[in-house]
Write an enzyme that holds these catalytic residues in place. Structure first.
Site, PDB file in Angstrom:
ATOM      1  N   LYS A 117      -2.440   0.890 -11.561  1.00 14.28           N
ATOM      2  CA  LYS A 117      -1.154   0.287 -11.173  1.00 14.28           C
ATOM      3  C   LYS A 117      -1.366  -0.730 -10.055  1.00 14.28           C
ATOM      4  O   LYS A 117      -1.637  -0.367  -8.918  1.00 14.28           O
ATOM      5  CB  LYS A 117      -0.161   1.341 -10.688  1.00 14.28           C
ATOM      6  CG  LYS A 117       1.243   0.719 -10.596  1.00 14.28           C
ATOM      7  CD  LYS A 117       2.222   1.525  -9.772  1.00 14.28           C
ATOM      8  CE  LYS A 117       2.221   1.171  -8.316  1.00 14.28           C
ATOM      9  NZ  LYS A 117       2.579  -0.221  -8.009  1.00 14.28           N
TER      10      LYS A 117
ATOM     11  N   GLY B 288      -3.861   1.701   0.478  1.00 16.91           N
ATOM     12  CA  GLY B 288      -2.562   1.239   0.944  1.00 16.91           C
ATOM     13  C   GLY B 288      -2.197   1.863   2.273  1.00 16.91           C
ATOM     14  O   GLY B 288      -3.082   2.188   3.081  1.00 16.91           O
TER      15      GLY B 288
ATOM     16  N   GLY C 120      -0.343   7.309   1.553  1.00 17.90           N
ATOM     17  CA  GLY C 120      -1.484   8.203   1.333  1.00 17.90           C
ATOM     18  C   GLY C 120      -1.067   9.661   1.442  1.00 17.90           C
ATOM     19  O   GLY C 120      -1.430  10.493   0.608  1.00 17.90           O
TER      20      GLY C 120
ATOM     21  N   GLU D  96      -8.048   5.044   0.858  1.00 17.40           N
ATOM     22  CA  GLU D  96      -8.517   4.018   1.789  1.00 17.40           C
ATOM     23  C   GLU D  96      -7.255   3.453   2.429  1.00 17.40           C
ATOM     24  O   GLU D  96      -6.484   2.757   1.780  1.00 17.40           O
ATOM     25  CB  GLU D  96      -9.313   2.972   1.012  1.00 17.40           C
ATOM     26  CG  GLU D  96     -10.258   2.210   1.883  1.00 17.40           C
ATOM     27  CD  GLU D  96      -9.699   0.856   2.192  1.00 17.40           C
ATOM     28  OE1 GLU D  96      -8.998   0.753   3.229  1.00 17.40           O
ATOM     29  OE2 GLU D  96      -9.964  -0.075   1.426  1.00 17.40           O
TER      30      GLU D  96
ATOM     31  N   CYS E 134      -7.294  -4.338   5.899  1.00 19.76           N
ATOM     32  CA  CYS E 134      -7.276  -2.998   6.494  1.00 19.76           C
ATOM     33  C   CYS E 134      -8.322  -2.878   7.605  1.00 19.76           C
ATOM     34  O   CYS E 134      -8.133  -2.121   8.547  1.00 19.76           O
ATOM     35  CB  CYS E 134      -7.488  -1.943   5.428  1.00 19.76           C
ATOM     36  SG  CYS E 134      -8.828  -2.345   4.307  1.00 19.76           S
TER      37      CYS E 134
ATOM     38  N   GLU F  79      -0.580  -0.445  12.790  1.00 17.34           N
ATOM     39  CA  GLU F  79      -1.141  -1.497  11.938  1.00 17.34           C
ATOM     40  C   GLU F  79      -0.088  -2.574  11.681  1.00 17.34           C
ATOM     41  O   GLU F  79       0.908  -2.334  11.018  1.00 17.34           O
ATOM     42  CB  GLU F  79      -1.617  -0.897  10.615  1.00 17.34           C
ATOM     43  CG  GLU F  79      -2.369  -1.903   9.780  1.00 17.34           C
ATOM     44  CD  GLU F  79      -2.993  -1.301   8.521  1.00 17.34           C
ATOM     45  OE1 GLU F  79      -2.280  -0.623   7.776  1.00 17.34           O
ATOM     46  OE2 GLU F  79      -4.196  -1.532   8.306  1.00 17.34           O
TER      47      GLU F  79
HETATM   48  P1  NAI Z   1       2.105   0.835   0.101  1.00 16.40           P
HETATM   49  O1  NAI Z   1       1.067   1.816   0.506  1.00 16.40           O
HETATM   50  O2  NAI Z   1       3.509   1.353   0.006  1.00 16.40           O
HETATM   51  O3  NAI Z   1       1.726   0.215  -1.328  1.00 16.40           O
HETATM   52  C1  NAI Z   1       0.427   0.207  -1.883  1.00 16.40           C
HETATM   53  C2  NAI Z   1       0.480   0.661  -3.328  1.00 16.40           C
HETATM   54  O4  NAI Z   1       1.014   1.977  -3.385  1.00 16.40           O
HETATM   55  C3  NAI Z   1       1.393  -0.190  -4.221  1.00 16.40           C
HETATM   56  O5  NAI Z   1       0.807  -0.263  -5.496  1.00 16.40           O
HETATM   57  C4  NAI Z   1       2.668   0.629  -4.257  1.00 16.40           C
HETATM   58  O6  NAI Z   1       3.458   0.387  -5.408  1.00 16.40           O
HETATM   59  C5  NAI Z   1       2.125   2.039  -4.263  1.00 16.40           C
HETATM   60  N1  NAI Z   1       3.059   3.053  -3.766  1.00 16.40           N
HETATM   61  C6  NAI Z   1       3.985   2.931  -2.789  1.00 16.40           C
HETATM   62  N2  NAI Z   1       4.642   4.090  -2.603  1.00 16.40           N
HETATM   63  C7  NAI Z   1       4.131   4.977  -3.488  1.00 16.40           C
HETATM   64  C8  NAI Z   1       4.405   6.343  -3.802  1.00 16.40           C
HETATM   65  N3  NAI Z   1       5.347   7.029  -3.169  1.00 16.40           N
HETATM   66  N4  NAI Z   1       3.663   6.953  -4.757  1.00 16.40           N
HETATM   67  C9  NAI Z   1       2.703   6.277  -5.403  1.00 16.40           C
HETATM   68  N5  NAI Z   1       2.410   4.985  -5.173  1.00 16.40           N
HETATM   69  C10 NAI Z   1       3.107   4.332  -4.221  1.00 16.40           C
HETATM   70  O7  NAI Z   1       2.044  -0.390   1.081  1.00 16.40           O
HETATM   71  P2  NAI Z   1       3.186  -1.508   1.304  1.00 16.40           P
HETATM   72  O8  NAI Z   1       4.514  -0.832   1.431  1.00 16.40           O
HETATM   73  O9  NAI Z   1       3.037  -2.539   0.272  1.00 16.40           O
HETATM   74  O10 NAI Z   1       2.762  -2.119   2.712  1.00 16.40           O
HETATM   75  C11 NAI Z   1       3.181  -1.497   3.922  1.00 16.40           C
HETATM   76  C12 NAI Z   1       2.066  -1.451   4.924  1.00 16.40           C
HETATM   77  O11 NAI Z   1       0.983  -0.685   4.408  1.00 16.40           O
HETATM   78  C13 NAI Z   1       1.428  -2.770   5.289  1.00 16.40           C
HETATM   79  O12 NAI Z   1       2.159  -3.457   6.263  1.00 16.40           O
HETATM   80  C14 NAI Z   1       0.100  -2.321   5.803  1.00 16.40           C
HETATM   81  O13 NAI Z   1       0.194  -1.888   7.130  1.00 16.40           O
HETATM   82  C15 NAI Z   1      -0.232  -1.140   4.932  1.00 16.40           C
HETATM   83  N6  NAI Z   1      -1.140  -1.534   3.828  1.00 16.40           N
HETATM   84  C16 NAI Z   1      -2.463  -1.260   3.972  1.00 16.40           C
HETATM   85  C17 NAI Z   1      -3.347  -1.670   3.007  1.00 16.40           C
HETATM   86  C18 NAI Z   1      -4.804  -1.386   3.129  1.00 16.40           C
HETATM   87  O14 NAI Z   1      -5.601  -2.103   2.556  1.00 16.40           O
HETATM   88  N7  NAI Z   1      -5.203  -0.347   3.803  1.00 16.40           N
HETATM   89  C19 NAI Z   1      -2.924  -2.446   1.838  1.00 16.40           C
HETATM   90  C20 NAI Z   1      -1.482  -2.632   1.748  1.00 16.40           C
HETATM   91  C21 NAI Z   1      -0.651  -2.196   2.738  1.00 16.40           C
END
Ligand code: NAI
Ligand code: MG
Length: 534
Positions: free
Chosen positions: A227, A281, A286, A303, A337, A436
Site C-alpha cells: 500500500k 511512517g 507504528g 521504521e 526520517c 519530528e
Molecule cells: P503515516 O504514518 O500516517 O503514514 C504512512 C503510511 O501509513 C501511509 O501509507 C498511510 O496511509 C499509512 N497509515 C496511516 N495510518 C494507518 C493505520 N492506522 N493503519 C495502517 N496504515 C496506516 O504518516 P503521515 O500521517 O503521512 O505523516 C505524519 C508524520 O509522520 C510526518 O510529519 C512525519 O513526522 C512522520 N513520517 C515519518 C516517515 C518516516 O520515514 N519515518 C515517513 C512519513 C511520515
C-alpha cells in the site's frame, strides 16, 4: 570536481554526491556511476504524460481492477496544487481480494516452484525496466511528491534500481545450515519465505521505499500486498505495470492504493491471513500497527521517525561540515526520517559556522521540482506545510532565535513551500528539538564538551541516526559507539548503500532493512531432525 564532493560515501551510491553537488548550487552532474550514465541530461518533454493519462487501478492477481466501493481519490502536484491523477480508493474488500490472490500465488502459483535463478532474473529484469524508464519515473516522482528532478532521477531512481539488483543477487544465495548437535540425528535448517507480506509505505521516498520493501520480500519468495501512501501512489503503480511486463506471475505483487485508518492500511495490519507487516511512517501509526498485528500475531518491522543529532566539533573540516549540515536537514525538503534536525555546534566555532551556513542556505534555489535548477521543492502536502509552519511558530514562542527562513517564499504564490529555516539558541527541551518536524527546519544547539554532547545527543526518544564531524579518530569512534542510533555517519551525512543495514533504536522502530538483515525480516528458519539411530 572530485575535491568539491562534500561526502566520502564512495561506491555504488555516489549518486548521493551528485545530488549534493546540486544542493550546493552546482547545476552540472558530470561523473558517471557504475552501470548507469548519470551524465545524461534530463528530457525536457513530459515523458510520463501517457502514464498520467491512463486510468489508475488496483493491481490484484495480475490484473488492473477498480475498487469494490467504486470510490476514487485525487492526487495533487504539490508545486502547483493541481490534480494530476485520480486513483482507486482501495479498502478492506480489495485488501481481502489481494490477500487471497497473494495466498494462492504463494501456496500454489508458479512463484513457489520457480527456481531461485528465475526469481533472480525477474528481479533483475524489473531493475532493468525501471532503469530503462528512469527519466519517466523520475518525472512521476517529482510531480507526485514535489522533490527536485535531479534528486528523483539521481537518488530515488538510481537507488531503486540498485536495491532491486542487490536483492536479485540474494535470491540465489539463501541458505540453511547443518548442525552437528547429536550424532543420532541429522539436523539441518531451511530458510523459508514468511508467506504473504503486507507493506505499508510513506510518501517521502515513494518509489525507493517500495524497492526497500519489495526487493527483499520477493527475493526470499514471499508474495506481497503493497500500500503506497495516499499522497504519493503513482510511482508504485508504474512499477506494478513494469513488474507485469517483465513477467512476475499473477498475485505475487498486489498494489492497493488507499488510505490508512479504517481503510486499506488498517485492513492490511489487521488481516488474519497476512504473515508479516513491514511499515515505514509515523511513530504513532507504528503503535497502531503493532496493536493491530496482535490478532494473528503477525510479524512486524517498523521504521519510524527520528531526531538525529548532527555533531560538529571545532576540529572538523568546517566547510565540509557546513555542507553536511545543509544536506543533513534540507535534502528532500527535510522530509527524511534520518534528517540531521538537531545541529550540535561546539561553542568556539558557533558564530563562524553559523555565518557560513546561513550565507549558503540563503542562496538555495527553491521552486518547482521539474525545473532542473531547483534544489528545494515544495513539501508533499498542505497538511505537512501547515504542520511545519506551526512548528516554526512554536519555536519562536519558546524563545528560539530565527537565523534564516521562517515562512513561505514570497515569490512562490502556489505550492506547499516552506523556506529553509534555521533556529539558533535552541535547547534540547524545546519542542522543535524533541519532536519530528519532518520539514526544512534546523535546531542549532551549542555545546562545550564531548561528554555533554554525548548525553544531549541521546536525550531523545528516537534513535535512527546521528553524525559526527571531527578529525580526531578517537573522538569519532567513541561517539559512534555512545550514540544510541541505528546509523552513525562520520564526516559525511545520508550515505546509503543497499548492502548496509538501516533501522532504529528506541522509538525509531525495530528490524533492519537493507543488507542481509532484511533477509531476516522476510524468512523463517525451520529446523529439521532426522533420526539416524539404529
Ligand atoms: P503515516 O504514518 O500516517 O503514514 C504512512 C503510511 O501509513 C501511509 O501509507 C498511510 O496511509 C499509512 N497509515 C496511516 N495510518 C494507518 C493505520 N492506522 N493503519 C495502517 N496504515 C496506516 O504518516 P503521515 O500521517 O503521512 O505523516 C505524519 C508524520 O509522520 C510526518 O510529519 C512525519 O513526522 C512522520 N513520517 C515519518 C516517515 C518516516 O520515514 N519515518 C515517513 C512519513 C511520515
Ligand atoms: Mg497519519
Amino acid at each position: 570536481m572530485a575535491d568539491d564532493i562534500p561526502h566520502g560515501a564512495a561506491g555504488r551510491f555516489s549518486a548521493w554526491q551528485a545530488t549534493y553537488i546540486t544542493v550546493l548550487g552546482r547545476t552540472e552532474i558530470s561523473y558517471s556511476l557504475e552501470g548507469l550514465n548519470v551524465a545524461v541530461a534530463m528530457e525536457k518533454e513530459l515523458l510520463c504524460k501517457d502514464f498520467l493519462a491512463r486510468p489508475k487501478q488496483l493491481l490484484i492477481d495480475g490484473k488492473w481492477v477498480n475498487a469494490e466501493s467504486g470510490k476514487t481519490f485525487e492526487v495533487y502536484n504539490p508545486a502547483t496544487e493541481e490534480v494530476i491523477a485520480k486513483v482507486q480508493e482501495g479498502g478492506k474488500a480489495d485488501v481481502d481480494k489481494a490477500v487471497r490472490a497473494a495466498r494462492k500465488a504463494f501456496e500454489t502459483g508458479p512463484w513457489r516452484t520457480m527456481s531461485t535463478a528465475q526469481r533472480q532474473r525477474l528481479l533483475m529484469k524489473l531493475a532493468d525496466a525501471i532503469e530503462a524508464h528512469a527519466d519517466e519515473l523520475a518525472q512521476i516522482e517529482t510531480l507526485d511528491n514535489g522533490k527536485p528532478i535531479n534528486e528523483s532521477r539521481y537518488v530515488d531512481v538510481v537507488q531503486t534500481v540498485e536495491t532491486f539488483r542487490y536483492y536479485a543477487g540474494w535470491a540465489t544465495k539463501l541458505e540453511g545450515e547443518t548442525i552437528n548437535a547429536n550424532s543420532n540425528f541429522f539436523t539441518y535448517t531451511l530458510r523459508e519465505p514468511v508467506g504473504v507480506v503486507g507493506q505499508i509505505i510513506p510518501w517521502n521516498f515513494p518509489m525507493l521505499m517500495a524497492a526497500w520493501k519489495l526487493g527483499p520480500a520477493l527475493a526470499c519468495g514471499n508474495t506481497v500486498v503493497l500500500k503506497p501512501a495516499e499522497q504519493t501512489p503513482l510511482s508504485a503503480l508504474r512499477i506494478g505495470e513494469l513488474a507485469l511486463e517483465v513477467g512476475f506471475p499473477a498475485g505475487v505483487i498486489n498494489i492497493i492504493t488507499g488510505f490508512g485508518p479504517d481503510s486499506a492500511g488498517s485492513a492490511i495490519s489487521e488481516h488474519m491471513d497476512i504473515d508479516k507487516v513491514a511499515f515505514t511512517g509515523e511513530e504513532n501509526t507504528g503503535r497502531i500497527i503493532v496493536k493491530a498485528s496482535a490478532g494473528n500475531l503477525k510479524r512486524v518491522s517498523l521504521e519510524l521517525g527520528g531526531k538525529a543529532p548532527n555533531i560538529v566539533f571545532a576540529d572538523a573540516d568546517i566547510d565540509a561540515a557546513v555542507k553536511g549540515a545543509i544536506t543533513g536537514i534540507f535534502f528532500n525538503q527535510g522530509q527524511v526520517c534520518c534528517a540531521g534536525s538537531r545541529l550540535f555546534l561546539e561553542s568556539k566555532i558557533h558564530d563562524e559556522f553559523m555565518t557560513k551556513l546561513t550565507e549558503r542556505v540563503k542562496q538555495i534555489k527553491q521552486g518547482h521540482g521539474l525545473d532542473d535548477k531547483t534544489v528545494i521543492g515544495p513539501q508533499v502536502s498542505k497538511e505537512q506545510q501547515e504542520r511545519i509552519l506551526n512548528y516554526i511558530d512554536i519555536a519562536q514562542k519558546e524563545g528560539a532565535k530565527l537565523a534564516c527562513g521562517g515562512g513561505t517564499p514570497k515569490d512562490l504564490q502556489k505550492g506547499y513551500f516552506v523556506e529553509p529555516t534555521i533556529f539558533t539558541g535552541c535547547t534540547n527541551d524545546m519542542r522543535i528539538a524533541k519532536e519530528e518536524v519532518f520539514g526544512p527546519v534546523l535546531a542549532v544547539i551549542p555545546f562545550k564538551t564531548t561528554e555533554e554532547v554525548a548525553e544531549a545527543a541521546n536525550k531523545t526518544t528516537f534513535g535512527l541516526s546521528g553524525a559526527v564531524w571531527t578529525k580526531d579518530v578517537k573522538k569519532a569512534h567513541k561517539l559512534a559507539s555512545q550514540i544510541k542510533a541505528g546509523t552513525i555517519w562520520v564526516n559525511c551525512y545520508n550515505a546509503f548503500d543497499p548492502a548496509v543495514p538501516f533501522g532504529g533504536y528506541k522509538m525509531s522502530g525495530y528490524g533492519r532493512e537493507l543488507g542481509k538483515h532484511s533477509i531476516e525480516l522476510y524468512t523463517n528458519i525451520k529446523s529439521v531432525w532426522v533420526n539416524l539411530a539404529e
